[in-house]
Design a protein around this motif. Sequence first.
Motif, short mmCIF file in Angstrom:
data_model
loop_
_atom_site.label_atom_id
_atom_site.label_comp_id
_atom_site.label_asym_id
_atom_site.label_seq_id
_atom_site.Cartn_x
_atom_site.Cartn_y
_atom_site.Cartn_z
N ALA A 151 -12.44 3.44 -4.89
CA ALA A 151 -13.00 4.54 -6.14
C ALA A 151 -13.91 4.25 -6.44
O ALA A 151 -14.03 3.08 -7.24
CB ALA A 151 -11.18 5.25 -6.28
N PRO A 152 -14.50 4.51 -7.12
CA PRO A 152 -14.97 4.74 -8.46
C PRO A 152 -14.66 4.58 -9.41
O PRO A 152 -13.59 4.55 -10.09
CB PRO A 152 -16.15 6.37 -8.71
N ILE A 166 1.13 -1.17 -0.14
CA ILE A 166 -0.16 0.11 -0.20
C ILE A 166 0.75 0.86 -0.74
O ILE A 166 1.30 1.40 0.77
CB ILE A 166 -0.85 -0.20 1.01
N VAL A 167 0.86 2.04 -0.62
CA VAL A 167 1.03 3.30 -0.80
C VAL A 167 0.15 4.48 -1.04
O VAL A 167 -1.32 4.56 -1.13
CB VAL A 167 1.92 3.99 -1.84
N SER A 168 0.91 6.10 -0.26
CA SER A 168 -0.04 7.02 -0.55
C SER A 168 -0.39 7.68 -2.10
O SER A 168 0.29 7.13 -2.53
CB SER A 168 -0.05 8.45 0.08
N ASP A 169 -1.54 7.24 -2.50
CA ASP A 169 -2.23 8.36 -3.76
C ASP A 169 -1.29 9.52 -3.92
O ASP A 169 -2.26 10.63 -4.88
CB ASP A 169 -3.30 8.23 -4.30
N SER A 171 -6.97 9.65 -12.11
CA SER A 171 -7.91 9.97 -12.76
C SER A 171 -9.84 8.93 -13.13
O SER A 171 -10.21 9.17 -12.77
CB SER A 171 -8.45 11.30 -13.42
N THR A 172 -8.31 7.59 -14.18
CA THR A 172 -9.79 6.61 -14.13
C THR A 172 -9.33 5.82 -13.73
O THR A 172 -10.77 4.92 -13.73
CB THR A 172 -9.58 6.84 -16.19
N ASN A 173 -8.65 5.22 -12.61
CA ASN A 173 -8.61 3.48 -12.44
C ASN A 173 -8.23 2.85 -13.31
O ASN A 173 -9.19 1.76 -13.05
CB ASN A 173 -9.37 3.95 -11.05
N GLY A 179 -0.05 11.17 -8.74
CA GLY A 179 -1.02 10.29 -8.01
C GLY A 179 -1.63 9.45 -8.28
O GLY A 179 -1.71 8.46 -8.40
N ASN A 180 -0.59 9.16 -9.93
CA ASN A 180 -1.15 7.65 -10.85
C ASN A 180 0.33 6.67 -10.36
O ASN A 180 1.28 7.49 -9.59
CB ASN A 180 -0.87 8.26 -11.74
#
Length: 199
Positions: free
Chosen positions: A107-108, A69-72, A163-165, A136-137
Motif C-alpha cells: 500500500a502507498p 496476517i489478517v484481513s484489513d 488510511s495513513t499506514n 480496518g485499522n
Amino acid sequence: SPSDYFNLPALDGAMVSDNAGGAVVVGGIGADVYLNHIFADGTVDVSWSSSVYGKNIATSPGAITKANIVSDGGTGYWVLWQSGYDGSSAPSPKLFASHILANGAIAPGVPVNGIPIAPTLTKGCMNPSIAVDYAGNLGVAFQYDYSGNDTDNDIYAVKISKSTNAVSWMTAVAAATGQEKNPSAAFSDDGKLGIIYTN
C-alpha cells in the motif's frame, strides 16, 4: 487430491482466506518476508510473483519469526513479523508491519521493509498478537523486555491507521515490575482494543 493442499518453503508463517476459496500466505525465509496468493484449486497466483518463495515484501535486519496476517476488513491484508535483530550494537527482536492491497502490491505510504512498531523502545519487542477494528485499522499487542534480560517484561499496544499506514498511538498496557507476557488482542465492536496477558 493434490488441489486440496500446497507446500511452500518457509521457516515461520501464517495464512488467511482470500474470501474466494483460496488463501494468502506469509512466511519468513531467513531475513526476508514473502507473500503468496493461492487460488482455490491450489495453484499459485503468479501475478503476485513467479518465484517459488512468493513476493518479497521486506528484508529485515535479522531472521524472521512469528509472521502473521489478517484481513484489513476490505480486500487487502495486514502483515506483521518479528525480526531477530534490530541492527544495533545490542541485538534484540523488533516488530514490523506492512499493508498489502488486493493485488499483492504494498500500500502507498508503507516504508521500504515495513512499518516499525514501537521504534522508540530500545529493548526486545516480541510475541505479538494482532487484530483489526471495524474501520480496518491494525491493533498490535506485544511483550516488551524492559529489563533487557527477561527478568521484567511489560505489555504494550500500538494502533496503525489503515488510511495513513502509520502508527496512530502507542501505550503501555501493563508496566509494573514483573513478568507480563504473552498478550492476546481483540477489538470490540466499538473499536476498543482489548488485551489479555499472563502475569
